[in-house]
Design an enzyme around this catalytic site. Structure first.
Site, PDB file in Angstrom:
ATOM      1  N   ASP A 218       2.806 -96.618 -17.124  1.00 41.76           N
ATOM      2  CA  ASP A 218       4.204 -96.255 -16.884  1.00 41.76           C
ATOM      3  C   ASP A 218       4.527 -95.007 -17.700  1.00 41.76           C
ATOM      4  O   ASP A 218       4.190 -94.936 -18.894  1.00 41.76           O
ATOM      5  CB  ASP A 218       5.124 -97.404 -17.296  1.00 41.76           C
ATOM      6  CG  ASP A 218       6.577 -97.136 -16.944  1.00 41.76           C
ATOM      7  OD1 ASP A 218       6.950 -97.379 -15.784  1.00 41.76           O
ATOM      8  OD2 ASP A 218       7.324 -96.667 -17.827  1.00 41.76           O
ATOM      9  N   HIS A 231      15.966 -84.006 -10.497  1.00 43.51           N
ATOM     10  CA  HIS A 231      15.027 -84.868  -9.769  1.00 43.51           C
ATOM     11  C   HIS A 231      13.902 -84.073  -9.115  1.00 43.51           C
ATOM     12  O   HIS A 231      12.812 -84.612  -8.893  1.00 43.51           O
ATOM     13  CB  HIS A 231      15.784 -85.691  -8.728  1.00 43.51           C
ATOM     14  CG  HIS A 231      16.651 -86.753  -9.331  1.00 43.51           C
ATOM     15  ND1 HIS A 231      16.164 -87.968  -9.749  1.00 43.51           N
ATOM     16  CD2 HIS A 231      17.982 -86.774  -9.618  1.00 43.51           C
ATOM     17  CE1 HIS A 231      17.135 -88.700 -10.251  1.00 43.51           C
ATOM     18  NE2 HIS A 231      18.255 -87.998 -10.186  1.00 43.51           N
ATOM     19  N   GLU A 261       7.998 -94.724 -11.528  1.00 50.20           N
ATOM     20  CA  GLU A 261       7.072 -93.970 -12.373  1.00 50.20           C
ATOM     21  C   GLU A 261       5.955 -94.874 -12.891  1.00 50.20           C
ATOM     22  O   GLU A 261       5.380 -94.641 -13.932  1.00 50.20           O
ATOM     23  CB  GLU A 261       7.803 -93.317 -13.550  1.00 50.20           C
ATOM     24  CG  GLU A 261       8.464 -94.263 -14.522  1.00 50.20           C
ATOM     25  CD  GLU A 261       9.912 -94.597 -14.172  1.00 50.20           C
ATOM     26  OE1 GLU A 261      10.625 -95.043 -15.075  1.00 50.20           O
ATOM     27  OE2 GLU A 261      10.326 -94.407 -13.009  1.00 50.20           O
TER      28      GLU A 261
END
Length: 348
Positions: A218, A231, A261
């Site tokens: 992650d 973004h 993610e």
């Protein structure tokens, strides 16, 4: 993901292995049909022609057992395919001029060739089929072929037409399947693909006893990148990280995007120690990379099933997830192993 002469990369290899698994029951039915045809033709060409068919069955069975543990299974699949063409050609050759009508059978394996391989493999296989067809036809009875060229023209046209039509159909199938199993942003495999692969590895490990490793990673503080840089930059970072992750993997390892993610990697045949090594390579490579000056780190949890036991995806994933949370608690940018969640690397 390493490519090979026959396969462009990991996604194509995954499609080939999946298709080969699906073709197993179809191949058995096809062999039964061919056996019935040979039995019916026995009074004219002899009963011994059943022997080559039995040899082909043995070769495919061996290939099916080797594929799960091979680094590049495409060579075993292509070898078994080529062997089937050779056996058909040999059966026709030894049956003499009375068996030339069976040359059309060389078109049958072409369908499975197109279902598995990309253009290069299809071209190589088609050339093998054409060469065998011409070699057998002229080698068995060149006089008959010269006086009646349709003995060659008809099966040759059938081989080429089957290849052309099958190629068009399989390209369409591959395109639609890719849309279903690929993450559009990172081009990684998605959860749909993961479910199928997990089931397959569970079945394989139950037979082979090989362990299956897993790592769950992650990105650290990814929300801050979106908030600070937008973004669009966040998407660029995800694409770059996905590329970096894939570069660290072996040919038969597969990476998946399972969340915003969050990534998951399956490592067939890997024990926990090997998983730790791969995870650290990924962590280090991501830390060293930047996307337009923006740097990111990741935390990773790893675990593996035990050798001799069937792979339990849910159990291994739970251990990886717990180890990932431990890595986050310990300060991020590190690798932890489950179920004890011992810290392997601590850099922050």
């Amino acid at each position: 993901m390493e490519s090979s002469w026959l396969i462009r990369g990991g996604i194509d290899r995954e499609r080939m292995v999946d298709m080969d698994r699906r073709l197993v029951p179809v191949r058995r039915i096809s062999f039964a049909v061919l056996a019935a045809a040979l039995l019916a033709s026995g009074p004219w060409i002899g009963w011994w022609t059943l022997a080559p068919l039995a040899v082909a069955g043995v070769l495919f069975t061996l290939a099916d057992r080797l594929i799960p543990s091979m680094r590049r299974p495409e060579y075993a699949v292509f070898g078994a395919w080529a062997a089937s063409e050779l056996i058909i050609a040999a059966s026709v050759a030894v049956s003499g001029s009375s068996g030339l009508a069976m040359l059309c059978w060389l078109a049958i394996p072409i369908v499975t060739l197109v279902a598995r391989f990309s253009d290069r493999g299809i071209l190589a296989g088609s050339l093998i089929a054409v060469a065998l067809l011409l070699g057998v036809a002229f080698g068995v009875d060149s006089g008959a072929v010269t006086s009646n060229p349709t003995l060659v023209i008809a099966p040759l046209a059938l081989v080429l037409v089957v290849a052309i039509f099958s190629l068009a159909l399989m390209r369409s199938d591959a395109e639609h399947r890719s849309r279903a199993v690929l993450d559009p942003l990172t081009s990684m495999l998605n959860r749909t693909a993961l479910e199928g692969r997990a089931r397959e590895l569970a079945e394989q490990s139950a037979i082979t006893g090989e362990p299956v490793g897993m790592l769950v990673a992650d990105l650290d503080d990814f929300k801050a990148i979106n908030d600070t840089h937008g973004h669009g930059m966040g998407d660029a970072v995800l694409r770059n990280v996905a590329y970096v992750v894939r570069k660290q993997l072996r040919a038969f390892d597969l990476a998946y995007r399972i969340g915003g993610e969050e990534f998951l990697v399956l490592l067939p045949g890997a024990r926990e120690a090997e998983c730790l090594t791969v995870a650290e390579q990924i962590r280090s490579a991501v830390e060293a990379e930047s996307t337009e000056g923006v740097r990111v780190t990741l935390s990773c949890g790893v675990n593996a099933s035990r050798a001799g036991e069937a792979f339990d995806f849910a159990a291994v994933f739970a251990a990886c997830d717990a180890a990932l949370y431990a890595a986050k608690r310990e300060g991020r940018n590190r690798v932890c192993a489950g179920p004890g969640a011992a810290v392997l690397v601590a850099t922050g």
